[in-house]
Design a protein around this motif. Structure first.
Motif, short mmCIF file in Angstrom:
data_model
loop_
_atom_site.label_atom_id
_atom_site.label_comp_id
_atom_site.label_asym_id
_atom_site.label_seq_id
_atom_site.Cartn_x
_atom_site.Cartn_y
_atom_site.Cartn_z
N SER A 65 0.83 -1.20 0.00
CA SER A 65 0.00 0.00 0.00
C SER A 65 0.87 1.26 0.00
CB SER A 65 -0.93 -0.01 1.21
OG SER A 65 -1.83 1.07 1.15
N VAL A 66 1.95 1.24 0.75
CA VAL A 66 2.86 2.38 0.77
C VAL A 66 3.55 2.54 -0.58
CG1 VAL A 66 5.00 3.26 1.79
CG2 VAL A 66 3.23 2.29 3.25
N ILE A 67 3.96 1.44 -1.18
CA ILE A 67 4.61 1.49 -2.50
C ILE A 67 3.64 2.02 -3.55
CG2 ILE A 67 5.52 0.06 -4.38
CD1 ILE A 67 6.76 -1.72 -2.13
N PHE A 68 2.40 1.53 -3.55
CA PHE A 68 1.42 2.02 -4.52
C PHE A 68 1.08 3.48 -4.28
CE2 PHE A 68 0.32 -2.22 -6.13
CZ PHE A 68 0.08 -1.90 -7.45
N PHE A 69 1.03 3.91 -3.03
CA PHE A 69 0.79 5.33 -2.76
C PHE A 69 1.89 6.18 -3.38
CE2 PHE A 69 1.78 9.10 -0.28
CZ PHE A 69 0.62 9.83 -0.50
N GLY A 70 3.13 5.79 -3.14
CA GLY A 70 4.25 6.54 -3.72
C GLY A 70 4.21 6.56 -5.23
N LEU A 71 3.89 5.43 -5.83
CA LEU A 71 3.80 5.33 -7.27
C LEU A 71 2.69 6.21 -7.81
CD1 LEU A 71 4.71 3.89 -9.90
CD2 LEU A 71 3.00 2.15 -9.39
N ARG A 72 1.52 6.10 -7.22
CA ARG A 72 0.37 6.88 -7.69
C ARG A 72 0.57 8.38 -7.48
NH1 ARG A 72 -4.85 4.85 -5.16
NH2 ARG A 72 -5.79 6.19 -6.72
N ALA A 73 1.14 8.76 -6.34
CA ALA A 73 1.37 10.18 -6.07
C ALA A 73 2.39 10.77 -7.04
CB ALA A 73 1.84 10.36 -4.63
N THR A 74 3.45 10.03 -7.29
CA THR A 74 4.48 10.51 -8.20
C THR A 74 3.96 10.59 -9.63
OG1 THR A 74 6.17 9.53 -6.78
CG2 THR A 74 6.83 10.09 -9.02
N LEU A 75 3.28 9.56 -10.08
CA LEU A 75 2.77 9.55 -11.45
C LEU A 75 1.69 10.61 -11.67
CD1 LEU A 75 2.69 5.80 -12.47
CD2 LEU A 75 4.20 7.60 -13.30
N ALA A 76 0.89 10.89 -10.67
CA ALA A 76 -0.12 11.94 -10.81
C ALA A 76 0.55 13.28 -11.10
CB ALA A 76 -0.98 12.03 -9.55
N ALA A 77 1.59 13.59 -10.36
CA ALA A 77 2.29 14.85 -10.57
C ALA A 77 3.00 14.86 -11.92
CB ALA A 77 3.29 15.08 -9.44
N ILE A 78 3.65 13.77 -12.27
CA ILE A 78 4.39 13.70 -13.54
C ILE A 78 3.45 13.83 -14.73
CG2 ILE A 78 5.71 12.14 -15.03
CD1 ILE A 78 7.14 11.18 -12.49
N VAL A 79 2.33 13.12 -14.69
CA VAL A 79 1.38 13.17 -15.80
C VAL A 79 0.82 14.58 -15.98
CG1 VAL A 79 -0.90 12.36 -16.53
CG2 VAL A 79 0.80 10.73 -15.77
N ALA A 80 0.47 15.23 -14.88
CA ALA A 80 -0.06 16.59 -14.96
C ALA A 80 0.98 17.56 -15.51
CB ALA A 80 -0.55 17.05 -13.59
N MET A 81 2.22 17.44 -15.05
CA MET A 81 3.27 18.34 -15.52
C MET A 81 3.59 18.11 -17.00
SD MET A 81 3.90 20.41 -13.15
CE MET A 81 5.33 21.19 -13.83
N LEU A 82 3.63 16.85 -17.43
CA LEU A 82 3.87 16.55 -18.84
C LEU A 82 2.75 17.11 -19.72
CD1 LEU A 82 5.27 12.90 -18.75
CD2 LEU A 82 6.50 15.00 -19.35
N HIS A 83 1.54 16.98 -19.25
CA HIS A 83 0.40 17.51 -20.01
C HIS A 83 0.50 19.02 -20.14
CE1 HIS A 83 -3.77 19.01 -20.47
NE2 HIS A 83 -3.77 18.10 -21.41
#
Length: 114
Positions: free
Chosen positions: A77-95
């Protein structure tokens, strides 16, 4: 459902709302027949070009959500949180970076409304 899963959901909602807000602002500056530059040399019509990245980000978020909710172990759960939090920011910034470049190209071509 854990606190980490809910927190990651909130971050994805924020990322998607930022993306949708940017796309909406760009939508207002373009005519309906405008071809928006994508990565590389190809272009898509305004409707597809501005909606498609948000839809793809939503689908990515749903896949990650399914993976997060299917784990019961706290370490996963901690690993998925880190993954999801990081990817959310990266996807928004790339967009936003892509949208900035596309608008700059259209501005230089004179294809944007004032």
């Amino acid at each position: 459902m854990s606190f980490l899963s809910i927190a990651a959901d909130v971050l994805w909602i924020l990322a998607l709302s930022i993306m949708a807000g940017g796309a909406r602002a760009a939508w207002r500056r373009m005519d309906a027949d405008t071809l928006v530059p994508m990565q590389g040399r190809w272009r898509l019509p305004r409707n597809a070009a501005l909606v498609l990245p948000v839809v793809l980000a939503f689908l990515l978020g749903m896949v990650l959500l399914w993976g997060h909710r299917s784990t019961g172990d706290l370490s996963y759960s901690v690993i998925f949180f880190g993954l999801r939090a990081t990817l959310a920011a990266i996807v928004a910034m790339l967009h936003l970076q892509w949208l900035k470049g596309a608008l700059a190209t259209l501005e230089a071509e004179g294809a944007l409304k004032s």
